[in-house]
Write an enzyme that holds these catalytic residues in place. Sequence first.
Site, short mmCIF file in Angstrom:
data_model
loop_
_atom_site.label_atom_id
_atom_site.label_comp_id
_atom_site.label_asym_id
_atom_site.label_seq_id
_atom_site.Cartn_x
_atom_site.Cartn_y
_atom_site.Cartn_z
N ASP A 72 52.67 59.49 50.09
CA ASP A 72 54.13 59.55 50.21
C ASP A 72 54.56 59.39 51.67
OD1 ASP A 72 54.31 60.04 47.48
OD2 ASP A 72 54.07 62.19 47.77
N PRO A 121 54.26 33.91 46.40
CA PRO A 121 53.31 35.02 46.27
C PRO A 121 52.15 34.65 45.34
CG PRO A 121 55.58 35.76 45.95
CD PRO A 121 55.62 34.27 45.96
N PRO A 122 51.02 35.34 45.48
CA PRO A 122 49.88 35.08 44.58
C PRO A 122 50.25 35.36 43.13
CG PRO A 122 49.19 36.38 46.48
CD PRO A 122 50.68 36.34 46.52
N GLY A 123 49.72 34.53 42.24
CA GLY A 123 49.90 34.75 40.82
C GLY A 123 51.18 34.22 40.23
N THR A 124 51.96 33.45 41.00
CA THR A 124 53.25 32.97 40.50
C THR A 124 53.13 31.63 39.78
OG1 THR A 124 53.64 32.13 42.74
CG2 THR A 124 54.70 34.20 42.14
N HIS A 183 58.98 65.67 42.89
CA HIS A 183 59.46 64.29 42.83
C HIS A 183 60.46 64.12 41.70
CE1 HIS A 183 56.85 62.61 45.86
NE2 HIS A 183 55.75 63.06 45.26
N GLU A 224 54.38 67.02 41.72
CA GLU A 224 54.98 65.99 40.88
C GLU A 224 56.33 66.45 40.33
OE1 GLU A 224 53.87 63.07 40.84
OE2 GLU A 224 52.02 63.54 41.89
N LYS A 248 51.23 28.58 40.90
CA LYS A 248 51.12 27.34 41.68
C LYS A 248 50.01 26.45 41.13
CE LYS A 248 50.60 29.79 45.41
NZ LYS A 248 50.96 31.11 44.86
N THR A 249 48.84 27.01 40.96
CA THR A 249 47.72 26.23 40.43
C THR A 249 47.96 25.85 38.98
OG1 THR A 249 46.24 27.44 41.93
CG2 THR A 249 45.22 26.19 40.15
#
Length: 643
Positions: free
Chosen positions: A532, A235-238, A461, A458, A240-241
């Site tokens: 929802d 996933p992005p942001g994990t 919920h 709310e 790699k770079t």
Amino acid sequence: MQAKKSNEKKSPKGFNIYWIYAVFLVILIGSYLMNPATEGAEISWLRFEQDMLSQHDVEKVVVVNKEQAEIYIKPGRLEEEKYQDIPDNFFQGMAAPHYTMQIGSIEGFESKWEEAQQDFTPAEKVELKYENRVNWWSGISWLLPFALIVLFWLFIFRRMGRMGQGGGIGSMFNFGKSTAKLTDIDTRSEVTFEDVAGLKEAKVEVMEVVDFLKNPSEYTRLGAKIPKGILLYGPPGTGKTLLAKAVAGEARVPFFSLSGSEFVEMFVGVGASRVRDLFKKAKEKAPSIIFIDEIDAVGRSRDKGNALQSNDERENTLNQMLAELDGFGPNTGVIVLAATNRVETLDKALLRAGRFDRHIYLELPTKEERIQIFRVHLKPLKLDDDVDVELLAALTPGFSGADIANICNEAALYAARHKKNMISQNDFAQARDRIVGGLERKSKIISPKEKYIVAHHEAGHAVASWYMENVDSLVKVSIIPRGKSLGAAWYLPKERQIVTKGQFLDQMCAMLAGRAAEEIIFDEVSSGALDDLEKVTKQAYNMVAYYGFDKEIGPISFYDSTGQYERLLGKPYSENMGKLIDQEVQQLILSQYNRALSILTEHKDELTELAQLLLDKEEADKEDLVRILGKRKAATLLGTGTK
């Protein structure tokens, strides 16, 4: 020694193309000054004779090429009102004429000139001169379009040449050269493996490659061969770079880094040429490492499903990359590191062993890994004593390393915005709410009726989730607008690797409880439940069509992990099956909606009391919920989330 070394690396300055621009500009300005197009206002003979010549205002008249007369007014008379039409020109200081006049034939002009001055005394007569001028500007003006075209193409080639080595005119043909950035031993990255928190298994894999380059004899003595390629995906942001930057910082070998999109250009064949040049440079400096970020830009699959999206240039680039990675040509001492978020789109030939031997999946960090990541990003911050790193990690499940870095930065910005000297735990809580829920907008004006509806929505919920065992622990309910939402219920979800059918059903029931509360209290529903309903519908389809939870359809999954179904014009199942899926999804959602109505009807008094508290305070925390709803029976672990 260091200074001498740096001096040896400096290359002599070559010819700069901007000198051509400067010379051309000087020629234009010089030609313009030699033949200034600064003619004065054109007048008729009648005005010249009556208003100027007869009034003795004329200093001299110059006849140019027997075609035009240039009239110069005496300096002392220029302030008079009748001469206000003289153009205010920059070249007035170069003795430009004040007025011009077309003379027709030279004989007729001279005759009128003598007649107009026949009553003048010798001292009053105006000097008349004749000049022949060559208009250099008109002579070379036809060259201007061609010169502009040449300069334009020189500029284009110059821009392309910058992407190659060197500079100037000699590099206009270097657009086929590699644009990779070389990180050498003396200029290596400042990021090391110590800066990469978490990713323990991935670091072991990558560190082994770095160790192989540093100590090859330890591996070759057993007959081992170094991997040719390592693919980092997830996933992005994990990270790699970031992991690739750490390799560049740790490896004592040249490191070439570039993006996959840099191979593709407007010219056919440039991508393949750059691949060849990149590997040629890497082999010259072997052992070396090549890092290609976002490799899916050139490595997409070439199957029939992508026929409508085919790109010959991209395909040629991919073919050349495949040949360089594992072809007839030798490729010893060069390791290719690549990163992508979309491994399912890559070509199978690129992923096979012998090209990318190792595939390393970087997943979202666990709680222990988040603690390590927080400690890395908290080092440069000025923290208060109440900051609890373990609590921060517990409150951020599902967050990537980039998300955690963003939270730390937002907390620092929030503290600075409020003129604090230290960053407290509350600042991190505000930063988390800001990232997950959106910007708090207390200034957003909503009517009392809408606020009344939002409060009960709310509260619905909160009450429903409180009495269901499999719903995550509720910590806060708010009716303060954030982002696009007018209110939110904040949960502390457990970190789960799998989700059961009962957990899915309880989550759906809790999400539908907001709309159910509106129906119970107002006997009508509003559009506020759109988000929802969208989530519930998608989750219901996942349960029926992907996870095989429906008894009528059975353990059948139409999930496509390869992404091939997305390119099909039709669905991977028949019309009868599609109709059955729709019926089961509808029945599933309606059953959970009726369940939410039943729970809220039973606890209507608590619903009303909590809604009134929200109208009064706009927020209800854990203590308020326990006081109104009682102690919750279901015990949950810490985490975070939002409706």
